[in-house]
Design a protein around this motif. Structure first.
Motif, PDB file in Angstrom:
ATOM      1  N   UNK A 118       1.081  -1.218   0.388  1.00  0.00           N
ATOM      2  CA  UNK A 118       0.150   0.323  -0.209  1.00  0.00           C
ATOM      3  C   UNK A 118       1.121   1.317  -0.571  1.00  0.00           C
ATOM      4  N   UNK A 119       0.062   2.447  -0.602  1.00  0.00           N
ATOM      5  CA  UNK A 119       0.883   3.406  -0.216  1.00  0.00           C
ATOM      6  C   UNK A 119       1.334   4.505  -1.833  1.00  0.00           C
ATOM      7  N   UNK A 120       1.611   4.978  -1.273  1.00  0.00           N
ATOM      8  CA  UNK A 120       2.013   6.131  -2.553  1.00  0.00           C
ATOM      9  C   UNK A 120       3.048   5.487  -3.932  1.00  0.00           C
ATOM     10  N   UNK A 121       3.343   4.954  -5.108  1.00  0.00           N
ATOM     11  CA  UNK A 121       4.029   4.807  -5.908  1.00  0.00           C
ATOM     12  C   UNK A 121       5.057   6.542  -6.334  1.00  0.00           C
ATOM     13  N   UNK A 122       7.009   6.169  -5.724  1.00  0.00           N
ATOM     14  CA  UNK A 122       7.349   6.950  -6.165  1.00  0.00           C
ATOM     15  C   UNK A 122       8.317   6.935  -5.965  1.00  0.00           C
ATOM     16  N   UNK A 123       9.748   6.955  -7.492  1.00  0.00           N
ATOM     17  CA  UNK A 123      10.956   6.433  -7.112  1.00  0.00           C
ATOM     18  C   UNK A 123      11.732   7.259  -6.636  1.00  0.00           C
ATOM     19  N   UNK A 124      12.217   6.399  -5.341  1.00  0.00           N
ATOM     20  CA  UNK A 124      13.180   6.530  -4.446  1.00  0.00           C
ATOM     21  C   UNK A 124      14.620   6.786  -5.340  1.00  0.00           C
ATOM     22  N   UNK A 125      14.507   5.905  -5.108  1.00  0.00           N
ATOM     23  CA  UNK A 125      16.613   5.376  -5.541  1.00  0.00           C
ATOM     24  C   UNK A 125      16.774   6.209  -7.876  1.00  0.00           C
ATOM     25  N   UNK A 126      16.446   7.033  -7.489  1.00  0.00           N
ATOM     26  CA  UNK A 126      17.392   7.308  -8.979  1.00  0.00           C
ATOM     27  C   UNK A 126      18.294   7.248  -9.519  1.00  0.00           C
ATOM     28  N   UNK A 127      19.475   6.038  -8.936  1.00  0.00           N
ATOM     29  CA  UNK A 127      19.803   5.732  -9.443  1.00  0.00           C
ATOM     30  C   UNK A 127      20.019   4.442 -10.055  1.00  0.00           C
ATOM     31  N   UNK A 128      19.690   4.070  -9.644  1.00  0.00           N
ATOM     32  CA  UNK A 128      19.045   2.515 -10.103  1.00  0.00           C
ATOM     33  C   UNK A 128      17.500   2.393 -10.955  1.00  0.00           C
ATOM     34  N   UNK A 129      16.090   3.311 -10.465  1.00  0.00           N
ATOM     35  CA  UNK A 129      15.092   3.023 -11.279  1.00  0.00           C
ATOM     36  C   UNK A 129      14.667   4.767 -11.903  1.00  0.00           C
ATOM     37  N   UNK A 130      14.018   5.000 -12.656  1.00  0.00           N
ATOM     38  CA  UNK A 130      13.843   5.740 -13.532  1.00  0.00           C
ATOM     39  C   UNK A 130      12.054   5.669 -13.944  1.00  0.00           C
ATOM     40  N   UNK A 131      11.663   4.590 -13.334  1.00  0.00           N
ATOM     41  CA  UNK A 131       9.850   4.809 -13.569  1.00  0.00           C
ATOM     42  C   UNK A 131       9.428   3.592 -12.660  1.00  0.00           C
ATOM     43  N   UNK A 132       8.386   4.067 -12.274  1.00  0.00           N
ATOM     44  CA  UNK A 132       7.356   2.921 -12.053  1.00  0.00           C
ATOM     45  C   UNK A 132       5.904   2.923 -11.934  1.00  0.00           C
ATOM     46  N   UNK A 133       5.697   1.962 -12.645  1.00  0.00           N
ATOM     47  CA  UNK A 133       4.695   1.906 -12.808  1.00  0.00           C
ATOM     48  C   UNK A 133       2.973   0.768 -12.131  1.00  0.00           C
ATOM     49  N   UNK A 134       2.276   0.797 -11.741  1.00  0.00           N
ATOM     50  CA  UNK A 134       1.170  -0.351 -11.966  1.00  0.00           C
ATOM     51  C   UNK A 134       0.198  -0.660 -13.262  1.00  0.00           C
ATOM     52  N   UNK A 135       0.005  -1.746 -13.149  1.00  0.00           N
ATOM     53  CA  UNK A 135       0.113  -3.140 -14.663  1.00  0.00           C
ATOM     54  C   UNK A 135      -1.327  -3.385 -14.291  1.00  0.00           C
ATOM     55  N   UNK A 136      -2.235  -3.610 -14.769  1.00  0.00           N
ATOM     56  CA  UNK A 136      -3.395  -4.261 -14.348  1.00  0.00           C
ATOM     57  C   UNK A 136      -2.406  -6.115 -14.915  1.00  0.00           C
ATOM     58  N   UNK A 137      -3.058  -7.349 -14.152  1.00  0.00           N
ATOM     59  CA  UNK A 137      -1.822  -9.075 -14.915  1.00  0.00           C
ATOM     60  C   UNK A 137      -2.085  -9.203 -16.551  1.00  0.00           C
ATOM     61  N   UNK A 138      -3.407  -8.533 -17.051  1.00  0.00           N
ATOM     62  CA  UNK A 138      -3.522  -8.368 -18.465  1.00  0.00           C
ATOM     63  C   UNK A 138      -3.915  -7.493 -19.604  1.00  0.00           C
ATOM     64  N   UNK A 139      -2.460  -6.826 -18.801  1.00  0.00           N
ATOM     65  CA  UNK A 139      -2.158  -6.141 -19.619  1.00  0.00           C
ATOM     66  C   UNK A 139      -0.259  -4.610 -19.251  1.00  0.00           C
ATOM     67  N   UNK A 140       0.175  -6.812 -19.224  1.00  0.00           N
ATOM     68  CA  UNK A 140       1.819  -5.740 -18.494  1.00  0.00           C
ATOM     69  C   UNK A 140       2.383  -5.813 -19.676  1.00  0.00           C
TER      70      UNK A 140
END
Length: 164
Positions: A118-140
């Motif tokens: 739970x919570x709000x998705x937000x990139x914390x480690x900008x050296x490792x991660x450039x984006x975060x998204x949530x996908x429905x299992x049928x639209x990966x």
């Protein structure tokens, strides 16, 4: 003690230090490193993926187990570090993946879990991660994913528990 005796002691100390260094390097580089992949599930059923900065591919969040840390603690820490999400509970073990070539950087053994988050998705480690998204299992996102995460996700979606 003369200069030659000091030199001999220095050589023995250097050899001992070198043998110790070789042993440490052997332990580090000749043994697999344990890690985790997390399949984070939001309350609405969407799966959270990250886009890695090093290769630009979508991936499951996760990482290496730190010294003195257990798998649940690693899952909690890596989830927060990479996505900003909070671990509610680990739902199930999806699998253990140990193929020597599964990670292009090192031989690692990956414990994959499904986690309620739970919570709000937000990139914390900008050296490792450039984006975060949530996908429905049928639209990966389309393949390929980083490392062997496509296989991990397929096994999860099929309801399998895999030892590979």
């Amino acid at each position: 003690m003369n200069i030659f005796a000091l030199f001999a002691v220095g050589i023995q100390s250097t050899r001992s230090l070198w043998r110790f260094g070789q042993t440490v390097l052997g332990v580090i580089f000749r043994h697999p490193v344990p890690g985790t992949s997390i399949i984070p599930i939001l309350p609405d059923g969407r799966l959270v993926l990250i886009r890695r900065r090093d290769n630009g591919l979508w991936a499951l969040p996760g990482g290496m187990v730190d010294w003195g840390e257990d798998i649940p603690s690693t899952v909690d820490r890596e989830l927060k570090e990479e996505t900003g999400l909070e671990l509610v509970k680990i739902r199930r073990l999806v699998g253990v993946y140990s193929a020597p070539d599964r990670d292009p950087r090192i031989h690692s053994i990956c414990v994959v879990v499904e986690a309620e988050v739970r919570g709000n998705m937000e990139v914390q480690d900008t050296l490792e991660v450039m984006d975060i998204q949530a996908f429905h299992p049928d639209s990966l996102p389309p393949e390929p994913m980083s490392h062997d995460h496509t296989q991990q996700l397929q096994d999860y979606l099929k309801g399998l528990t895999t030892l590979a």
